[in-house]
Motif scaffolding. Structure first.
Motif, PDB file in Angstrom:
ATOM      1  N   LYS A  99       0.833  -1.206   0.000  1.00  0.00           N
ATOM      2  CA  LYS A  99       0.000   0.000   0.000  1.00  0.00           C
ATOM      3  C   LYS A  99       0.869   1.258   0.000  1.00  0.00           C
ATOM      4  O   LYS A  99       0.525   2.255  -0.640  1.00  0.00           O
ATOM      5  CB  LYS A  99      -0.918  -0.003   1.225  1.00  0.00           C
ATOM      6  CG  LYS A  99      -2.025  -1.044   1.149  1.00  0.00           C
ATOM      7  CD  LYS A  99      -2.882  -1.047   2.404  1.00  0.00           C
ATOM      8  CE  LYS A  99      -3.980  -2.103   2.329  1.00  0.00           C
ATOM      9  NZ  LYS A  99      -4.776  -2.153   3.579  1.00  0.00           N
ATOM     10  N   THR A 121      -1.844  -4.817  -7.848  1.00  0.00           N
ATOM     11  CA  THR A 121      -2.953  -4.831  -8.805  1.00  0.00           C
ATOM     12  C   THR A 121      -4.070  -5.738  -8.329  1.00  0.00           C
ATOM     13  O   THR A 121      -5.253  -5.415  -8.473  1.00  0.00           O
ATOM     14  CB  THR A 121      -2.461  -5.282 -10.197  1.00  0.00           C
ATOM     15  OG1 THR A 121      -1.424  -4.403 -10.636  1.00  0.00           O
ATOM     16  CG2 THR A 121      -3.587  -5.261 -11.206  1.00  0.00           C
ATOM     17  N   LEU A 130      -6.264  -3.976  -6.119  1.00  0.00           N
ATOM     18  CA  LEU A 130      -7.136  -3.007  -6.782  1.00  0.00           C
ATOM     19  C   LEU A 130      -8.302  -3.688  -7.502  1.00  0.00           C
ATOM     20  O   LEU A 130      -9.299  -3.039  -7.818  1.00  0.00           O
ATOM     21  CB  LEU A 130      -6.342  -2.185  -7.801  1.00  0.00           C
ATOM     22  CG  LEU A 130      -5.259  -1.246  -7.245  1.00  0.00           C
ATOM     23  CD1 LEU A 130      -4.471  -0.631  -8.395  1.00  0.00           C
ATOM     24  CD2 LEU A 130      -5.849  -0.167  -6.366  1.00  0.00           C
ATOM     25  N   SER A 156      -3.306   0.417 -12.605  1.00  0.00           N
ATOM     26  CA  SER A 156      -4.256   1.163 -11.774  1.00  0.00           C
ATOM     27  C   SER A 156      -5.213   1.971 -12.643  1.00  0.00           C
ATOM     28  O   SER A 156      -6.402   2.092 -12.334  1.00  0.00           O
ATOM     29  CB  SER A 156      -3.514   2.082 -10.804  1.00  0.00           C
ATOM     30  OG  SER A 156      -2.704   3.014 -11.497  1.00  0.00           O
ATOM     31  N   MET A 207      -9.146   1.483 -12.318  1.00  0.00           N
ATOM     32  CA  MET A 207      -9.983   2.629 -11.960  1.00  0.00           C
ATOM     33  C   MET A 207     -10.887   3.086 -13.097  1.00  0.00           C
ATOM     34  O   MET A 207     -11.812   3.867 -12.885  1.00  0.00           O
ATOM     35  CB  MET A 207      -9.090   3.788 -11.500  1.00  0.00           C
ATOM     36  CG  MET A 207      -8.383   3.504 -10.195  1.00  0.00           C
ATOM     37  SD  MET A 207      -7.206   4.798  -9.741  1.00  0.00           S
ATOM     38  CE  MET A 207      -6.495   4.077  -8.260  1.00  0.00           C
ATOM     39  N   LEU A 260      -4.379   7.223  -6.277  1.00  0.00           N
ATOM     40  CA  LEU A 260      -3.423   6.284  -5.684  1.00  0.00           C
ATOM     41  C   LEU A 260      -2.804   6.838  -4.403  1.00  0.00           C
ATOM     42  O   LEU A 260      -2.583   6.105  -3.444  1.00  0.00           O
ATOM     43  CB  LEU A 260      -2.309   5.965  -6.691  1.00  0.00           C
ATOM     44  CG  LEU A 260      -2.636   4.987  -7.816  1.00  0.00           C
ATOM     45  CD1 LEU A 260      -1.460   4.897  -8.780  1.00  0.00           C
ATOM     46  CD2 LEU A 260      -2.973   3.620  -7.264  1.00  0.00           C
TER      47      LEU A 260
END
Length: 514
Positions: free
Chosen positions: A116, A267, A270, A309, A313, A359
């Motif tokens: 993270k 990933t 996410l 990301s 997203m 992020l």
């Protein structure tokens, strides 16, 4: 999963990833001291070939900023780009071997707080690096030598317009209609940017114009020969026997593998469906991609968290978005390079500013604080380490701190000492007590006053290191000399003042459950 099952989400996401990947491919190549087209080649291979071979559903591969320093130094030391390509091919073969040897499990040993922290640091770094482009700064940006006269007003206007489109699209329009979900805000921002450049930006207007140096720069071949001439073949004759080439190959293989594995971990976090990527398969896919990229003149490849990301997203669900983004890179450099060169960098900066903010959202620091110091400290150290050094060093520092914090936590949680009444003490051992916990236990037991009564409860303990057993036998002698009585409570029963802890535990706890 059927590759076309979620095309309504994957196609729009692929367009976003394409517009994020295009400038990054070019930028990484320029920063690496390599031919600009080598970055495009790596992006295409990472999207199509690695996308087909990898089992990562939303991961996107391409040339990585984390390898820039290594690549730049290697090309400089070897003196020729075609010799460097030999190292890229070999690095890919090494990665394939690592995957076959099941080395992909390395990624599982990185704590969540470090991963993270890596995501947050990358987000902050992306955000900060876009500021000069967002302001249209025409010289090399430096806070020490900042000069407002180098700021381009037209670029600022374009950045504000693009940010407004992205924010309105994400927070308002995208929530009201499926049409706006299908059509990504970033694509609209790019289209508006091109229209702006054609109508207003490409003028001599003092306020609204945008200089050619502040636009995307894709190579524009005039003939088929020019296009094919952008591919470079590796010089095996002069490279394969060069010890430096092999040294560089091993360096690229190790660093690229670590970056890919960490990106896979990040990933997967996410991924809204929380699917797990087979890491050994990923190493093999990355290795094949690197070898093929090196064979036709491309830069080294890793799975890249920025592209991944952006994919996540933007609603990407399957590998289709990754593969289509690679196809879009192919089509763009063949059919519309001149058209792409009308895109202001300010538009791309705005897209990356939004991704960087998501992020590196400051709220993460408060969230980690709520989880406790053992999560917050490695997280902050990783963020600071990456921002002040580089990606690999920052991750290593964060990992070391995470291990130390874990050891300290283990040191403090090995036992619980309770005072029952007067000089009667009850000590509970944890489920696992190792040599790490010896210092804390020694401190507690050495503090007992003469004449005390100790109840040592090991009913919950499944693993007890020999170091602890050895100390208990040493303490038994001291206890006898200080008139301290010991009652050992275990699943086998209760023993008062055991003659030997070694004999008692030898067949019960050492290395096995009881």
């Amino acid at each position: 999963m059927n590759l076309l099952q979620n095309w309504k989400k994957d196609i729009p996401a692929s367009i976003v990833v394409f517009f994020v990947a295009l400038p990054l491919c070019l930028g990484v190549a320029l920063a690496s001291g390599a031919p600009v087209f080598s970055g495009i080649i790596a992006g295409i291979i990472g999207g199509i070939l690695v996308g087909l071979l990898s089992k990562s559903t939303i991961g996107v591969s391409g040339p990585a900023a984390g390898l820039v320093v290594i690549v730049y130094t290697a090309i400089t030391d070897l003196g020729a780009y075609n010799i460097f390509l030999v190292a890229v091919v070999i690095a890919g073969l090494i990665q394939i071997v690592l995957g076959l040897l099941k080395a992909g499990v390395i990624g599982y040993y990185f704590p969540s707080s470090v991963i993270k922290g890596m995501l947050c640091a990358i987000g902050i770094s992306i955000f900060l690096k876009q500021i000069p482009l967002a302001f249209g700064y025409t010289e090399k940006f430096s806070f020490k030598n900042f000069d407002a006269s180098y700021i381009t007003t037209g670029a600022i206007i374009m950045t504000i317009i693009s940010l407004a489109i992205l924010i309105i699209w994400d927070n308002f329009l995208g929530k009201k209609s499926n049409f706006f979900k299908l059509l990504p805000g970033s694509l609209i921002a790019v289209i508006v940017g091109i229209i702006y450049q054609i109508t207003i930006g490409d003028t001599n207007h003092e306020v609204f114009s945008i200089d050619q140096d502040l636009l995307v720069k894709v190579p524009v071949p005039e003939t088929v020969t020019d296009f094919l001439g952008q591919f470079t073949l590796p010089d095996f004759a002069n490279g394969i026997a060069n010890p430096m080439v092999w040294q560089i190959a091993f360096t690229i293989a190790i660093v690229a593998s670590l970056e890919s594995l960490l990106s896979v971990e990040a990933t997967d976090k996410l991924d809204p469906l929380k699917r797990q990527t087979p890491t050994n398969r990923e190493l093999i896919a990355q290795g094949i991609g690197n070898s093929f990229s090196g064979l036709i003149g491309g830069l080294p490849i890793t799975q890249v968290i920025v592209r991944s990301s952006a994919n996540a997203m933007s609603g990407g669900v399957s590998k289709l978005s990754t593969i289509v983004h690679g196809l879009l890179l192919v089509l763009s450099v063949i059919s519309i390079p001149a058209f792409l060169n009308l895109i202001p960098n300010a538009v791309l900066a705005a897209i990356l500013l939004v991704i960087g903010y998501k992020l590196g959202n400051p709220k993460q620091f408060l969230d980690m604080k709520k989880l406790g110091k053992d999560q917050l400290i490695p997280f902050v150290v990783t963020v600071v380490g990456i921002l002040t050094t580089d990606l690999l060093k920052g991750i290593i520092v964060g990992l070391v701190v995470a291990v130390v914090v874990s050891l300290i936590k283990s040191y403090n949680n090995s036992h619980v000492m309770l005072v029952k009444e007067g000089n009667v003490f009850h000590m509970n051992f944890a489920e696992e007590v190792t040599f790490v916990n010896r210092g804390a236990i020694v401190k507690e037991l050495d503090g007992l006053q003469p004449g005390s009564y100790l109840e040592l409860d090991v009913r919950k303990t499944k693993i007890l290191d020999y170091d602890i057993i050895e100390y208990l036998d040493e303490f038994k002698v001291k206890a006898k000399n200080n008139n301290i009585n010991i009652k050992l409570i275990s699943e086998r029963g209760t023993v008062d003042n055991p003659d030997s802890f070694r004999e008692f535990f030898g067949y019960v706890l050492v290395g096995s459950a009881h």
